[in-house]
Write a protein that holds these residues in place. Structure first.
Motif, PDB file in Angstrom:
ATOM      1  N   VAL A 250       0.931  -1.180  -0.073  1.00 22.48           N
ATOM      2  CA  VAL A 250      -0.175   0.122   0.259  1.00 22.48           C
ATOM      3  C   VAL A 250       1.402   0.878  -0.080  1.00 22.48           C
ATOM      4  O   VAL A 250       2.003   1.287   0.648  1.00 22.48           O
ATOM      5  N   ALA A 251       0.172   2.417  -0.745  1.00 15.94           N
ATOM      6  CA  ALA A 251       1.032   3.195  -0.678  1.00 15.94           C
ATOM      7  C   ALA A 251       0.334   4.521  -0.065  1.00 15.94           C
ATOM      8  O   ALA A 251      -0.628   3.970  -0.120  1.00 15.94           O
ATOM      9  N   TYR A 252       1.028   5.637   0.329  1.00 17.90           N
ATOM     10  CA  TYR A 252       0.672   7.118   1.164  1.00 17.90           C
ATOM     11  C   TYR A 252       0.173   7.937  -0.023  1.00 17.90           C
ATOM     12  O   TYR A 252       0.617   7.595  -1.279  1.00 17.90           O
ATOM     13  N   GLN A 253      -0.641   8.467   0.111  1.00 18.62           N
ATOM     14  CA  GLN A 253      -1.742   9.124  -0.889  1.00 18.62           C
ATOM     15  C   GLN A 253      -1.776   7.627  -2.587  1.00 18.62           C
ATOM     16  O   GLN A 253      -1.595   8.643  -3.736  1.00 18.62           O
ATOM     17  N   GLY A 254      -2.077   6.832  -2.539  1.00 17.67           N
ATOM     18  CA  GLY A 254      -2.209   5.896  -3.464  1.00 17.67           C
ATOM     19  C   GLY A 254      -2.949   4.587  -3.318  1.00 17.67           C
ATOM     20  O   GLY A 254      -4.848   5.437  -3.230  1.00 17.67           O
ATOM     21  N   ARG A 255      -2.766   3.902  -3.379  1.00 13.07           N
ATOM     22  CA  ARG A 255      -3.347   2.522  -3.767  1.00 13.07           C
ATOM     23  C   ARG A 255      -3.153   1.136  -3.153  1.00 13.07           C
ATOM     24  O   ARG A 255      -1.527   1.371  -2.180  1.00 13.07           O
ATOM     25  N   LEU A 256      -4.085   0.228  -2.770  1.00 12.12           N
ATOM     26  CA  LEU A 256      -3.483  -0.812  -2.254  1.00 12.12           C
ATOM     27  C   LEU A 256      -3.434  -1.472  -3.271  1.00 12.12           C
ATOM     28  O   LEU A 256      -4.347  -1.910  -4.192  1.00 12.12           O
ATOM     29  N   ALA A 257      -3.053  -2.399  -3.851  1.00  9.51           N
ATOM     30  CA  ALA A 257      -2.402  -3.478  -4.501  1.00  9.51           C
ATOM     31  C   ALA A 257      -1.848  -4.719  -4.199  1.00  9.51           C
ATOM     32  O   ALA A 257      -0.978  -5.271  -2.709  1.00  9.51           O
ATOM     33  N   CYS A 258      -2.781  -5.916  -4.971  1.00 10.65           N
ATOM     34  CA  CYS A 258      -1.904  -7.191  -5.001  1.00 10.65           C
ATOM     35  C   CYS A 258      -1.792  -8.226  -5.990  1.00 10.65           C
ATOM     36  O   CYS A 258      -2.498  -7.227  -6.091  1.00 10.65           O
ATOM     37  N   PHE A 259      -0.504  -8.720  -5.933  1.00  7.69           N
ATOM     38  CA  PHE A 259      -0.010  -9.113  -7.312  1.00  7.69           C
ATOM     39  C   PHE A 259       0.486 -10.532  -6.401  1.00  7.69           C
ATOM     40  O   PHE A 259       0.698 -11.336  -6.021  1.00  7.69           O
ATOM     41  N   ALA A 260       0.216 -11.352  -7.815  1.00  7.70           N
ATOM     42  CA  ALA A 260       0.866 -12.986  -8.450  1.00  7.70           C
ATOM     43  C   ALA A 260       1.986 -12.486  -7.765  1.00  7.70           C
ATOM     44  O   ALA A 260       3.290 -11.982  -8.599  1.00  7.70           O
ATOM     45  N   ILE A 261       2.847 -13.664  -6.831  1.00 13.38           N
ATOM     46  CA  ILE A 261       3.763 -13.507  -6.303  1.00 13.38           C
ATOM     47  C   ILE A 261       4.741 -14.520  -6.999  1.00 13.38           C
ATOM     48  O   ILE A 261       6.460 -13.663  -7.209  1.00 13.38           O
ATOM     49  N   ASN A 262       4.742 -15.277  -8.057  1.00  9.47           N
ATOM     50  CA  ASN A 262       5.889 -15.876  -9.456  1.00  9.47           C
ATOM     51  C   ASN A 262       5.981 -14.743 -10.389  1.00  9.47           C
ATOM     52  O   ASN A 262       7.532 -14.533 -10.891  1.00  9.47           O
ATOM     53  N   ASP A 263       5.288 -13.491 -10.818  1.00  8.37           N
ATOM     54  CA  ASP A 263       4.921 -13.079 -11.591  1.00  8.37           C
ATOM     55  C   ASP A 263       5.306 -11.341 -11.763  1.00  8.37           C
ATOM     56  O   ASP A 263       5.415 -10.411 -12.889  1.00  8.37           O
ATOM     57  N   GLY A 264       4.393 -11.085 -10.271  1.00  7.20           N
ATOM     58  CA  GLY A 264       3.922  -9.961 -10.689  1.00  7.20           C
ATOM     59  C   GLY A 264       2.974  -8.757 -11.371  1.00  7.20           C
ATOM     60  O   GLY A 264       2.256  -8.153 -11.667  1.00  7.20           O
ATOM     61  N   THR A 265       1.932 -10.211 -11.954  1.00  7.22           N
ATOM     62  CA  THR A 265       0.769 -10.027 -12.207  1.00  7.22           C
ATOM     63  C   THR A 265      -0.346  -9.309 -10.906  1.00  7.22           C
ATOM     64  O   THR A 265      -0.792  -9.955  -9.708  1.00  7.22           O
ATOM     65  N   GLN A 266      -1.008  -8.078 -11.624  1.00  8.42           N
ATOM     66  CA  GLN A 266      -1.739  -7.579 -11.059  1.00  8.42           C
ATOM     67  C   GLN A 266      -2.874  -8.519 -10.102  1.00  8.42           C
ATOM     68  O   GLN A 266      -3.695  -9.111 -11.399  1.00  8.42           O
ATOM     69  N   ILE A 267      -3.315  -8.637  -8.828  1.00  6.75           N
ATOM     70  CA  ILE A 267      -4.619  -9.635  -9.041  1.00  6.75           C
ATOM     71  C   ILE A 267      -5.789  -8.333  -8.955  1.00  6.75           C
ATOM     72  O   ILE A 267      -6.470  -8.092  -9.041  1.00  6.75           O
ATOM     73  N   TRP A 268      -5.412  -6.857  -8.242  1.00  8.05           N
ATOM     74  CA  TRP A 268      -6.780  -6.097  -7.752  1.00  8.05           C
ATOM     75  C   TRP A 268      -5.831  -5.123  -7.462  1.00  8.05           C
ATOM     76  O   TRP A 268      -4.822  -4.995  -6.747  1.00  8.05           O
ATOM     77  N   SER A 269      -6.768  -4.430  -7.738  1.00  4.90           N
ATOM     78  CA  SER A 269      -5.971  -2.879  -6.285  1.00  4.90           C
ATOM     79  C   SER A 269      -7.396  -2.038  -6.722  1.00  4.90           C
ATOM     80  O   SER A 269      -8.432  -2.119  -7.186  1.00  4.90           O
TER      81      SER A 269
END
Length: 408
Positions: free
Chosen positions: A275-294
């Motif tokens: 999660v980022a300050y003044q930004g977004r919360l996001a989750c990614f696949a651990i193996n290749d960094g594909t975004q799951i949601w934000s």
């Protein structure tokens, strides 16, 4: 009145912009301890400049609920030196609790009774700790020194990195990983402290001095950076596996565009979330960094996850839970009597958060309801509670060490 408030905010933005420029590495100004205190205060509460005109009012119902909350059972308490600038994490290891303080002392307590077993007094000014694992007790100093002790308190080695250390060194697979305030990440040999690799990421012109650390899991190092970037690198050689964007800078001024990741990512077997300050919360696949949601979220404190939810301490005193698989909002708790809360800690079926007034709060993990609440010494608790087998332990700015039971 509105014009006056807008002027105040513009003046504050100009002041802090001038301060950051004056203290930037390329400037000839000398950084003195007073300057460093100003910057450290910014790292823990930079959003205050945008809400400083807001008068915080708690309604009678909220105050009554806080006063009526059950007390958390106390286990023991103790005391170390007061911390004026640095903030520390109490750590549990093999039945013991290890505490560092700004005065350069490392103390070992029995986790069950709070009895002090030993205390090491050094000439160093500790700035980060405590990290532990694989028989090592690790602290960092304001001069960039990493000090490694064994569980008996004997120093095993000392290694120096390029600048001050603000987050606890971590160890896994015989490699100690430490992050310096200049953004560099170092891999050190856990046997003798010799440098194995170094990573240097790009840094925007304006950043928050923060205690953002790193997370070690699955043979990788996960770290967030200024500008909303997160990387995964090899624990063994520092090579980059992938890089993703958690949050894009937005706004006109440099202050508005700051979207730094100021807390450590969280990892399980499938996902890594940040999660980022003044930004977004996001989750990614651990193996290749594909975004799951934000989703939209702002946090300078941090987040944790269990098998179902991601729990985030957001700005203005909100603790929120989001579904791990979809990012759907599950609940929010905003009635804890403080606008400055720590990163959450998960303990069994509870979520534990502390605040700037020294209160420790226990929430139910499935709906965020306040279960119990206790005071410490009235000073700020900067960091997340440390886990004990049957409870949690916190360290206050005044040096108070308080252990609580979660066995209700």
């Amino acid at each position: 009145m509105a014009a006056s408030l807008n002027f105040t905010k513009r003046w504050l933005q100009f002041f802090f912009w001038s301060l950051f420029v004056a203290l930037s590495p390329g400037c000839s100004s000398t950084i003195n301890p007073f300057d460093m205190r100003i910057i450290e205060n910014l790292s823990t509460g930079i959003s205050d400049m945008f809400v400083s005109d807001e008068v915080i009012v708690y309604d009678k119902e909220e105050l009554a609920a806080l006063k009526a909350a059950d007390k958390i059972p106390a286990k023991w308490k103790n005391k170390v030196s007061e911390n004026e600038i640095a903030s520390f994490y109490p750590v549990y290891e093999s039945g013991m609790v290890y505490i560092a303080d700004e005065g350069g002392k490392l103390t070992k307590y029995d986790a069950a009774t709070g009895k002090q077993l030993w205390q090491i007094k050094t000439k160093s000014k500790f700035s980060a700790g405590v990290g532990s694992g694989e028989g090592l007790i690790l602290v960092g100093t304001s001069k960039g020194e990493v000090l490694a002790y064994n569980e008996s308190g004997h120093m095993l080695w000392q290694s120096t990195v390029t600048s001050e250390i603000l987050s606890p060194p971590q160890v896994q697979n015989n490699i100690v990983v430490v992050r310096a305030v200049d953004g560099r990440i170092f891999g050190l040999d856990a046997i003798d402290g010799k440098r194995k690799w170094i990573y240097q990421g790009a840094t925007p012109p304006l950043t928050v001095r923060s205690t953002a650390g790193i997370t070690l899991a699955h043979g990788a190092v996960f770290a967030g950076f200024p500008g909303g970037k997160m990387i995964a690198m090899s624990l063994f050689n520092g090579n980059i596996g992938w890089e993703v964007t958690v949050s894009q800078p937005r706004g006109v001024t440099e202050l508005e565009r700051m979207t730094d990741i100021t807390s450590s990512p969280v990892v399980n077997n499938r996902f890594v979330c940040a999660v980022a300050y003044q930004g977004r919360l996001a989750c990614f696949a651990i193996n290749d960094g594909t975004q799951i949601w934000s989703r939209e979220s702002s946090s300078s404190a941090g987040l944790v996850m269990d098998n179902d939810y991601v729990y985030v301490t957001e700005e203005k005193g909100v603790v929120a839970a989001y579904d791990l698989l979809s990012g759907a909002s599950m609940w929010k708790q905003s009635r804890l009597g403080s606008k400055k809360l720590t990163k959450p800690t998960i303990k069994d079926q509870y979520i534990v958060v502390s605040d700037d007034q020294g209160f420790v709060n226990i929430l139910r993990n499935y709906d965020g309801t306040l279960v119990a609440r206790s005071a410490t010494d009235g000073s700020m608790i900067h960091n997340a509670a440390g886990l004990l087998p049957d409870g949690v332990v916190v360290q206050t700015a005044k040096g108070g060490i308080y252990a609580f039971s979660t066995q209700f």
